[in-house]
Design a protein around this motif. Structure first.
Motif, PDB file in Angstrom:
ATOM      1  N   UNK A  36     -10.763 -15.323  -4.698  1.00  9.01           N
ATOM      2  CA  UNK A  36      -9.791 -14.170  -4.822  1.00  9.01           C
ATOM      3  C   UNK A  36      -9.968 -13.023  -3.577  1.00  9.01           C
ATOM      4  N   UNK A  37      -9.317 -12.715  -2.567  1.00  5.58           N
ATOM      5  CA  UNK A  37      -9.281 -12.338  -1.322  1.00  5.58           C
ATOM      6  C   UNK A  37      -9.486 -10.672  -1.771  1.00  5.58           C
ATOM      7  N   UNK A  38      -8.451 -10.032  -2.169  1.00  2.00           N
ATOM      8  CA  UNK A  38      -8.556  -8.645  -2.589  1.00  2.00           C
ATOM      9  C   UNK A  38      -8.504  -8.285  -4.050  1.00  2.00           C
ATOM     10  N   UNK A  39      -9.264  -7.220  -4.421  1.00  2.00           N
ATOM     11  CA  UNK A  39      -9.352  -6.746  -6.038  1.00  2.00           C
ATOM     12  C   UNK A  39      -9.045  -5.122  -6.029  1.00  2.00           C
ATOM     13  N   UNK A  40      -8.387  -4.830  -6.950  1.00  2.00           N
ATOM     14  CA  UNK A  40      -8.243  -3.433  -7.367  1.00  2.00           C
ATOM     15  C   UNK A  40      -9.057  -3.054  -8.540  1.00  2.00           C
ATOM     16  N   UNK A  41      -9.902  -2.293  -7.962  1.00  2.00           N
ATOM     17  CA  UNK A  41     -10.915  -1.687  -9.058  1.00  2.00           C
ATOM     18  C   UNK A  41     -10.501  -0.314  -9.891  1.00  2.00           C
ATOM     19  N   UNK A  42     -11.608   0.080 -10.682  1.00  2.00           N
ATOM     20  CA  UNK A  42     -11.197   1.037 -11.604  1.00  2.00           C
ATOM     21  C   UNK A  42     -10.435   2.503 -11.058  1.00  2.00           C
ATOM     22  N   UNK A  94      -1.284 -15.543  -4.920  1.00  2.00           N
ATOM     23  CA  UNK A  94      -0.226 -15.302  -3.940  1.00  2.00           C
ATOM     24  C   UNK A  94      -0.655 -14.438  -2.877  1.00  2.00           C
ATOM     25  N   UNK A  95      -2.005 -13.720  -2.970  1.00  2.00           N
ATOM     26  CA  UNK A  95      -2.185 -12.968  -1.989  1.00  2.00           C
ATOM     27  C   UNK A  95      -2.655 -13.796  -0.587  1.00  2.00           C
ATOM     28  N   UNK A  96      -2.346 -13.329   0.605  1.00  2.00           N
ATOM     29  CA  UNK A  96      -2.496 -14.268   1.784  1.00  2.00           C
ATOM     30  C   UNK A  96      -3.942 -13.628   2.541  1.00  2.00           C
ATOM     31  N   UNK A  97      -4.378 -12.571   1.900  1.00  2.00           N
ATOM     32  CA  UNK A  97      -5.975 -11.997   2.396  1.00  2.00           C
ATOM     33  C   UNK A  97      -5.404 -11.024   3.697  1.00  2.00           C
ATOM     34  N   UNK A 117       4.430  -1.360  -1.832  1.00  2.00           N
ATOM     35  CA  UNK A 117       5.312  -1.019  -0.767  1.00  2.00           C
ATOM     36  C   UNK A 117       4.802  -1.794   0.540  1.00  2.00           C
ATOM     37  N   UNK A 118       3.465  -1.947   1.067  1.00  2.00           N
ATOM     38  CA  UNK A 118       2.894  -2.503   1.884  1.00  2.00           C
ATOM     39  C   UNK A 118       2.719  -3.928   1.922  1.00  2.00           C
ATOM     40  N   UNK A 119       2.618  -4.502   0.710  1.00  2.00           N
ATOM     41  CA  UNK A 119       2.248  -5.971   0.589  1.00  2.00           C
ATOM     42  C   UNK A 119       3.377  -6.777   1.155  1.00  2.00           C
ATOM     43  N   UNK A 120       3.121  -7.656   2.231  1.00  2.00           N
ATOM     44  CA  UNK A 120       4.282  -8.506   2.797  1.00  2.00           C
ATOM     45  C   UNK A 120       4.602  -9.687   1.884  1.00  2.00           C
ATOM     46  N   UNK A 121       3.909  -9.999   0.854  1.00  2.13           N
ATOM     47  CA  UNK A 121       3.913 -11.267  -0.046  1.00  2.13           C
ATOM     48  C   UNK A 121       4.450 -10.822  -1.394  1.00  2.13           C
ATOM     49  N   UNK A 122       4.473  -9.592  -1.827  1.00  5.00           N
ATOM     50  CA  UNK A 122       4.731  -9.036  -3.274  1.00  5.00           C
ATOM     51  C   UNK A 122       3.899  -9.571  -4.550  1.00  5.00           C
ATOM     52  N   UNK A 123       2.622  -9.707  -4.033  1.00  2.59           N
ATOM     53  CA  UNK A 123       1.641 -10.133  -4.863  1.00  2.59           C
ATOM     54  C   UNK A 123       0.992  -9.073  -5.998  1.00  2.59           C
ATOM     55  N   UNK A 124       1.163  -8.009  -5.572  1.00  4.73           N
ATOM     56  CA  UNK A 124       0.477  -6.828  -6.675  1.00  4.73           C
ATOM     57  C   UNK A 124       1.492  -6.350  -7.805  1.00  4.73           C
TER      58      UNK A 124
END
Length: 110
Positions: free
Chosen positions: A1-7, A39-42, A19-26
């Motif tokens: 998993x490339x990126x993770x959103x924490x607590x 879906x995340x492209x890292x 808004x910033x994500x170019x692949x709409x994976x959030x």
């Protein structure tokens, strides 16, 4: 998993990363956002725009956020409360809209 959103995102959900994500994976749960690992492209575009610094690469998360690595994955691969099937990889958060529920870890966070 490339990126993770924490607590730090719990009950904050600023949405700048979306808004910033170019692949709409959030994807938006009820109290927190989740990055779909398939879906995340890292690219890292989400990380610098997060005002609460909740986003990190999975190999660079703080000890406190270590449980969020597996939990972020769990949001997509296990059925969430009130759902019959896992969310999986629907091909973009905007296609499904706000999910409205969270994993147990986030739902029970105080």
């Amino acid at each position: 998993m490339p990126y993770v959103i924490g607590a730090e995102c719990i009950d904050t959900t600023d949405m700048s990363c979306v808004d910033e994500c170019p692949v709409d994976c959030i994807y938006e749960g009820d109290r927190k956002l989740y990055i779909n690992p398939k879906e995340c492209i890292d690219c890292g575009a989400c990380e610098p725009v997060c005002p609460v610094e909740a986003i990190a690469q999975d190999r660079r998360v703080s000890d406190e956020n270590e449980p969020h690595i597996a939990d972020n994955r769990r949001f997509f691969v296990e059925p969430l409360p009130g759902r019959d099937a896992p969310l999986g990889s629907p091909g973009g958060a905007s296609k499904v809209g706000k999910i409205g529920v969270d994993t147990e870890l986030v739902a029970e966070h105080s």
